[in-house]
Enzyme design. Structure first.
Site, PDB file in Angstrom:
ATOM      1  N   GLU A  78       0.833  -1.212   0.000  1.00 26.44           N
ATOM      2  CA  GLU A  78       0.000   0.000   0.000  1.00 26.44           C
ATOM      3  C   GLU A  78       0.866   1.260   0.000  1.00 26.44           C
ATOM      4  O   GLU A  78       0.428   2.334   0.434  1.00 26.44           O
ATOM      5  CB  GLU A  78      -0.974  -0.019   1.195  1.00 26.44           C
TER       6      GLU A  78
ATOM      7  N   ASP B 101      -0.703  -5.095   9.157  1.00 25.51           N
ATOM      8  CA  ASP B 101      -1.704  -4.245   9.797  1.00 25.51           C
ATOM      9  C   ASP B 101      -1.698  -4.583  11.276  1.00 25.51           C
ATOM     10  O   ASP B 101      -1.476  -5.733  11.647  1.00 25.51           O
ATOM     11  CB  ASP B 101      -3.105  -4.595   9.297  1.00 25.51           C
TER      12      ASP B 101
ATOM     13  N   HIS C  94      -0.515   0.407  10.439  1.00 27.39           N
ATOM     14  CA  HIS C  94       0.558  -0.532  10.096  1.00 27.39           C
ATOM     15  C   HIS C  94       1.661  -0.540  11.135  1.00 27.39           C
ATOM     16  O   HIS C  94       1.870   0.432  11.848  1.00 27.39           O
ATOM     17  CB  HIS C  94       1.170  -0.145   8.737  1.00 27.39           C
TER      18      HIS C  94
HETATM   19  C1  LIG Z   1      -7.689  -5.502   1.362  1.00 28.79           C
HETATM   20  C2  LIG Z   1      -7.866  -4.326   2.292  1.00 28.79           C
HETATM   21  O1  LIG Z   1      -8.104  -3.154   1.497  1.00 28.79           O
HETATM   22  C3  LIG Z   1      -6.603  -4.110   3.085  1.00 28.79           C
HETATM   23  O2  LIG Z   1      -5.539  -3.811   2.201  1.00 28.79           O
HETATM   24  C4  LIG Z   1      -6.793  -2.960   4.041  1.00 28.79           C
HETATM   25  O3  LIG Z   1      -7.668  -3.350   5.055  1.00 28.79           O
HETATM   26  C5  LIG Z   1      -5.491  -2.584   4.666  1.00 28.79           C
HETATM   27  O4  LIG Z   1      -4.558  -3.366   4.752  1.00 28.79           O
HETATM   28  C6  LIG Z   1      -5.367  -1.223   5.218  1.00 28.79           C
HETATM   29  O5  LIG Z   1      -4.092  -0.983   5.737  1.00 28.79           O
HETATM   30 MN   LIG Z   2      -2.617  -2.512   5.297  1.00 27.60          MN
END
Ligand SMILES: C[C@H](O)[C@@H](O)[C@@H](O)C(=O)CO
Ligand SMILES: [Mn+2]
Length: 595
Positions: free
Chosen positions: A341, A365, A531
């Site tokens: 991300e 996360d 995170h």
């Molecule tokens: C698949 C989801 O969008 C995840 O990528 C999201 O919940 C995250 O990891 C947010 O940091």
């Molecule tokens: Mn994430």
């Protein structure tokens, strides 16, 4: 002359000829040689090469000697200096006054000569001049002919050297920002001045379409692609397909442009191309792509993925997991701090952790706090051992390094994570065997892909790290030492299956007791972001020292105060409240690369 960041060792002495200086020459050089040997035998750069020190050719008895030694150091990429002395020397006439080096002095605790007196005088000089320098002084008096390095002195020298070398490895290297903001995650909206002013790192911007350009035009090593694809087929075993049997709406079915049975082919190219974008690959020059062969001089990077890529193309989970692992289809090699991300601040957190340990940084996360009461309610089980006070569920869509399985074994068969140069084929096979690759959940990732799926199946000492940017403060660091915990299989299954069961899971219990660490819930509550990055080992003290070198204050930690090693001049900002002194000293000194 190689470009590795090095530590200059400065044997410093009382310059009085006619007896005093002559009587100290051997002792002073012996101290310097001991320090050099300690550092070079204990520490390695990220590529596995032993850390290098440059020993001055002479003792430094005055500014004349200091100038000659300074000349000797030039061209050696000296990131830090360690001055050592058993005697009184003349403060500003012998100190390292080079503005851009990180400085420490080891004053011998031996009462025959006033090594400690010089140490204190030099520290006052550094404080007056605004040079934060580290003060190293043994706890117990040594005999003048005792050339051993006491444990407490060793620890401080190595903590100093680890932080300085980590900083030296970042200096001038790029963070490669592939894509842009991901789902509104503020850390993915990169602050390039933070990287420049505090880490000395340029930020390189690459649009995600560059990956498609290279796939479309064949700008990748086709032989390596075939090798990677075969390795994937042989080693990346598919797990639960969460999409099986589901009847998806058209908005999803019409979004997946790569046929499901071609995902791995696409992903193998994506992984090779992203690595080449960061580091270059001279084989690209051989197939006519000279500019692309140079790369972006990276040490770290991140991939946005969500959502403009993942809403129609296979996600980057495989690439992100493998980049941060100690091995891939080519075998073992250095890890790369590579952020899912594109969370650039978690990328930095990964980078700090891996540079201080040379082990894989795990991206997660901070998903859920599980109280003992909640676990009892949903599983009927009472938590015990290190999990007894509850724990945090660390899990992110498949970006976590496979080292996070803790499937590697040490010489005694204990599970854990290892430097890449210690990873055996058996270790790699074990990590792969404990990982399965689950098809991306099409509801999240319309374009498909595969996520690494494993659990950290060992109780390990680990340190959670998070770099935050706080308006009015700038960067501040959070650190939580604790342990991964292994839950009973039935408890793990119930808790893991309440959430995304196709992603890698680590259960983490912080060490409690420090302020801010009253309860496990408090740690979750104080954590500054969605995170974290974690590495094996309790490295909080190393992180605190390194942060002080960068003038980045530490906002949360559970390191006992006697382990805190910051520049001597920070004491000038007060010793009753070390946290407040840290913040004020960092503010007053300003960023390490503030020019
Ligand atoms: C698949 C989801 O969008 C995840 O990528 C999201 O919940 C995250 O990891 C947010 O940091
Ligand atoms: Mn994430």
């Amino acid at each position: 002359m190689n470009s590795y960041p090095k530590i200059g060792i400065r044997p410093t002495i009382d310059g009085r000829q006619g007896g005093v200086r002559e009587s100290l020459e051997e002792k002073t050089m012996d101290m310097a040689r001991s320090a050099k040997e300690l550092i070079e035998n204990s520490l390695r750069y990220a590529d596995g090469t032993p850390v290098q020190c440059v020993l001055a050719s002479r003792t430094i008895g005055g500014r004349g000697d200091a100038g000659i030694v300074q000349e000797e150091f030039m061209g050696h990429n000296i990131i830090a200096t360690l001055s050592v002395t058993p005697s009184w020397c003349y403060g500003t006439e012998t100190m390292d006054l080079e503005p851009n080096t990180i400085k420490a002095i080891w004053g011998f605790n031996g009462t025959e000569r006033p090594g400690a007196v010089y140490l204190a005088a030099a520290m006052s000089g550094y404080a007056q001049k605004g040079y934060p320098a580290f003060k190293i002084y043994g706890h117990d008096v040594q005999d003048l002919n005792d050339n051993s390095v006491p444990e407490d002195v060793k620890n401080k020298i190595l903590t100093f050297a680890k932080g300085a070398i980590a900083i030296g490895q970042m200096k001038g290297k790029s963070y490669v920002n592939i894509g842009a903001s991901s789902m509104g995650i503020a850390g993915s909206q990169v602050d390039s001045n933070f990287f420049k002013d505090y880490l000395g790192m340029p930020v390189e911007f690459v649009d995600m379409t560059e990956i498609l350009r290279r796939i479309t035009l064949g700008i990748y090593d086709h032989e390596e692609y075939e090798k990677a694809l075969k390795w994937i087929k042989d080693n990346c075993h598919e797990g639960l397909d969460i999409n099986a049997g589901k009847d998806f709406p058209e908005v999803i079915t019409k979004s997946k442009v790569v046929p499901a049975d071609k995902d791995w082919e696409f992903i193998a190219k994506q992984a090779i191309i992203i690595r080449d974008i960061l580091f270059g690959n001279e084989r690209l020059a051989n197939i006519g792509w000279k500019e692309e062969s140079h790369g972006h001089n990276a040490i770290a990077g991140g991939f946005q993925g969500q959502r403009q890529w993942t809403d129609w193309l296979p996600n980057g989970d495989f690439t992100e997991a493998m980049m941060a692992s100690t091995f891939d289809w080519n075998g073992t090699r250095p890890v790369t701090a590579f952020a899912t991300e594109n969370d650039t601040l978690n990328g930095v957190s990964m980078l700090l952790g891996t540079l201080l340990t040379n082990k894989a940084p795990i991206f997660s996360d901070v998903r859920t706090y599980w109280s003992p009461e909640a676990v009892k309610r949903v599983t009927g089980k009472t938590l015990t051992g290190r999990a007894a006070n509850g724990f945090l569920h660390l899990i992110n869509s498949g970006a976590s390094a496979l080292d996070g399985t803790a499937a590697a074994r040490d010489d005694h068969g204990n599970r854990g994570m290892k430097e890449f140069w210690n990873m055996t084929q058996a270790d790699q096979d074990a990590c792969l065997a404990e990982t399965d690759w689950c098809r991306a959940n099409y509801e999240y990732f319309r374009g498909g892909g595969f996520s690494s799926h494993f659990k950290t199946a060992a109780e390990l000492p680990v340190t959670l790290i998070r770099m935050n940017l706080v308006r009015g403060i700038g960067p501040s660091l959070q650190i939580a030492e604790g342990y991964t915990v292994v839950l009973d299989d039935d408890v793990h299954k119930i808790l893991d299956e309440r959430t995304d069961r196709t992603w890698p899971t680590t259960w983490f219990a912080p060490n409690l007791g420090a302020k801010g660490f009253e309860t496990t819930y408090d740690v979750m509550n104080h954590w500054g972001s969605n995170h974290c990055a974690f590495v094996q080992g309790h490295i909080g003290a190393d992180l605190i020292t390194m942060a002080s070198m960068l003038r980045i204050p530490v906002a949360l930690h559970n390191v006992s105060s006697e382990k805190i090693f910051r520049p001597s001049m920070f004491d000038g900002f007060g010793t009753k409240n070390l946290e407040a002194a840290d913040f004020e000293a960092c503010e007053k000194l300003g960023p390490f690369y503030k020019n």
